[in-house]
Write a protein that holds these residues in place. Structure first.
Motif, PDB file in Angstrom:
ATOM      1  N   TRP A  70      20.498   6.814  -9.337  1.00  0.00           N
ATOM      2  CA  TRP A  70      20.149   7.168 -10.706  1.00  0.00           C
ATOM      3  C   TRP A  70      19.845   5.896 -11.481  1.00  0.00           C
ATOM      4  CZ3 TRP A  70      19.301  12.032 -12.180  1.00  0.00           C
ATOM      5  CH2 TRP A  70      19.899  13.077 -11.471  1.00  0.00           C
ATOM      6  N   ASP A 114      17.554  13.796 -15.516  1.00  0.00           N
ATOM      7  CA  ASP A 114      18.758  14.290 -16.179  1.00  0.00           C
ATOM      8  C   ASP A 114      18.583  13.932 -17.652  1.00  0.00           C
ATOM      9  OD1 ASP A 114      21.259  14.787 -17.215  1.00  0.00           O
ATOM     10  OD2 ASP A 114      22.353  13.577 -15.748  1.00  0.00           O
ATOM     11  N   ALA A 127      19.866  14.891 -20.445  1.00  0.00           N
ATOM     12  CA  ALA A 127      21.061  14.734 -21.271  1.00  0.00           C
ATOM     13  C   ALA A 127      21.638  13.323 -21.144  1.00  0.00           C
ATOM     14  CB  ALA A 127      22.110  15.769 -20.884  1.00  0.00           C
ATOM     15  N   ARG A 128      21.507  12.732 -19.961  1.00  0.00           N
ATOM     16  CA  ARG A 128      22.033  11.381 -19.732  1.00  0.00           C
ATOM     17  C   ARG A 128      20.925  10.333 -19.683  1.00  0.00           C
ATOM     18  NH1 ARG A 128      26.533  12.100 -15.101  1.00  0.00           N
ATOM     19  NH2 ARG A 128      27.020   9.976 -15.721  1.00  0.00           N
ATOM     20  N   GLU A 129      19.690  10.761 -19.980  1.00  0.00           N
ATOM     21  CA  GLU A 129      18.520   9.869 -20.028  1.00  0.00           C
ATOM     22  C   GLU A 129      18.421   9.007 -18.768  1.00  0.00           C
ATOM     23  OE1 GLU A 129      18.524   7.741 -23.754  1.00  0.00           O
ATOM     24  OE2 GLU A 129      17.832   9.545 -24.809  1.00  0.00           O
ATOM     25  N   ARG A 130      18.351   9.707 -17.634  1.00  0.00           N
ATOM     26  CA  ARG A 130      18.243   8.993 -16.370  1.00  0.00           C
ATOM     27  C   ARG A 130      17.384   9.777 -15.385  1.00  0.00           C
ATOM     28  NH1 ARG A 130      23.999   9.846 -13.182  1.00  0.00           N
ATOM     29  NH2 ARG A 130      23.986  12.140 -13.251  1.00  0.00           N
ATOM     30  N   GLU A 183      23.541  20.358 -14.763  1.00  0.00           N
ATOM     31  CA  GLU A 183      24.722  19.599 -15.166  1.00  0.00           C
ATOM     32  C   GLU A 183      25.654  19.424 -13.976  1.00  0.00           C
ATOM     33  OE1 GLU A 183      28.336  19.847 -18.476  1.00  0.00           O
ATOM     34  OE2 GLU A 183      26.657  21.247 -18.563  1.00  0.00           O
ATOM     35  N   GLY A 216      18.709   4.591 -15.495  1.00  0.00           N
ATOM     36  CA  GLY A 216      18.433   4.910 -16.886  1.00  0.00           C
ATOM     37  C   GLY A 216      16.946   4.773 -17.159  1.00  0.00           C
ATOM     38  N   TYR A 217      16.456   5.518 -18.127  1.00  0.00           N
ATOM     39  CA  TYR A 217      15.030   5.448 -18.453  1.00  0.00           C
ATOM     40  C   TYR A 217      14.567   4.006 -18.618  1.00  0.00           C
ATOM     41  CZ  TYR A 217      15.049  10.516 -19.550  1.00  0.00           C
ATOM     42  OH  TYR A 217      15.138  11.882 -19.506  1.00  0.00           O
TER      43      TYR A 217
END
Length: 197
Positions: free
Chosen positions: A158, A62, A64-67, A143, A160-161
């Motif tokens: 999920w 994702d 946009a949410r960096e995940r 999205e 985060g990076y």
């Protein structure tokens, strides 16, 4: 075209960047090992091939949410990208990777990132599989994507990076780094590691 023939074409188109660094050299060596395996094993796409077989996977991201969405693999007990064995109904490696990502994430509407595979990764697997020659893609989540745990997974989560390094092995970390590099390229810029652009 057979799945075997598609895999040969995909692999021949992979790894033609000009960087010449150690990581690229390793990927080119793996590409040749995969091609040699397919040349020696007409059944090299299938789980029944005792000498090892190609698999297809996709890291669900994702941006946009960096995940990223990882699965806690039921048999291996590790946080991994979605993926697995090719099936007779798969018309291409891309189709196999997208099918696996969709089945294991429960997310409809995933789309593979352009440019073909992001990485290759060869790893040992407990018998009867022994060796997976994994062709790894990136899948972009739409999205508002909502995940659903499959029977192959103990959990889906999920991350985060910057959290992936704390839960996943080096293979997943390398796949994430390659995926982020792929996604950060401006539209129309050539993709190192692929002659498909």
């Amino acid at each position: 075209m057979s799945l075997h023939d598609d895999a040969v074409l995909v692999l021949k188109g992979y790894g033609n960047g000009t960087g010449g660094d150690a990581a690229e050299t390793e990927q080119c060596d793996l590409r040749q090992a995969y091609l040699d395996h397919l040349a020696a094993h007409p059944d090299g796409m299938w789980k029944a091939c005792g000498a090892g077989h190609l698999t297809a996977s996709a890291l669900v991201v994702d941006p946009a949410r960096e995940r990223v969405l990882l699965t806690l693999h039921r048999k291996l007990g590790m946080w991994l990208q979605m993926g697995g064995h090719c099936e007779p109904g798969d018309v291409s490696l891309e189709a196999a990777a997208l099918r696996e990502a969709t089945e294991e994430s429960g997310i409809a509407g995933l789309a593979l990132a352009p440019g073909g595979p992001v990485r290759l990764d060869r790893h040992p697997i407990p018998p009867p599989c022994h060796v997976h020659l994994d062709v790894q893609y990136a899948a972009i989540a739409p999205e508002g994507a909502v995940e659903a745990i499959s029977e192959e997974s103990l959990d889906l989560r999920w991350y985060g990076y910057d959290e992936v390094a704390d839960v996943a092995d080096a293979s997943v970390r390398r796949l994430l780094a390659a995926t982020r590099a792929r996604l950060s390229r401006p539209a129309g810029q050539a993709v190192p590691g692929s002659d498909r652009g």
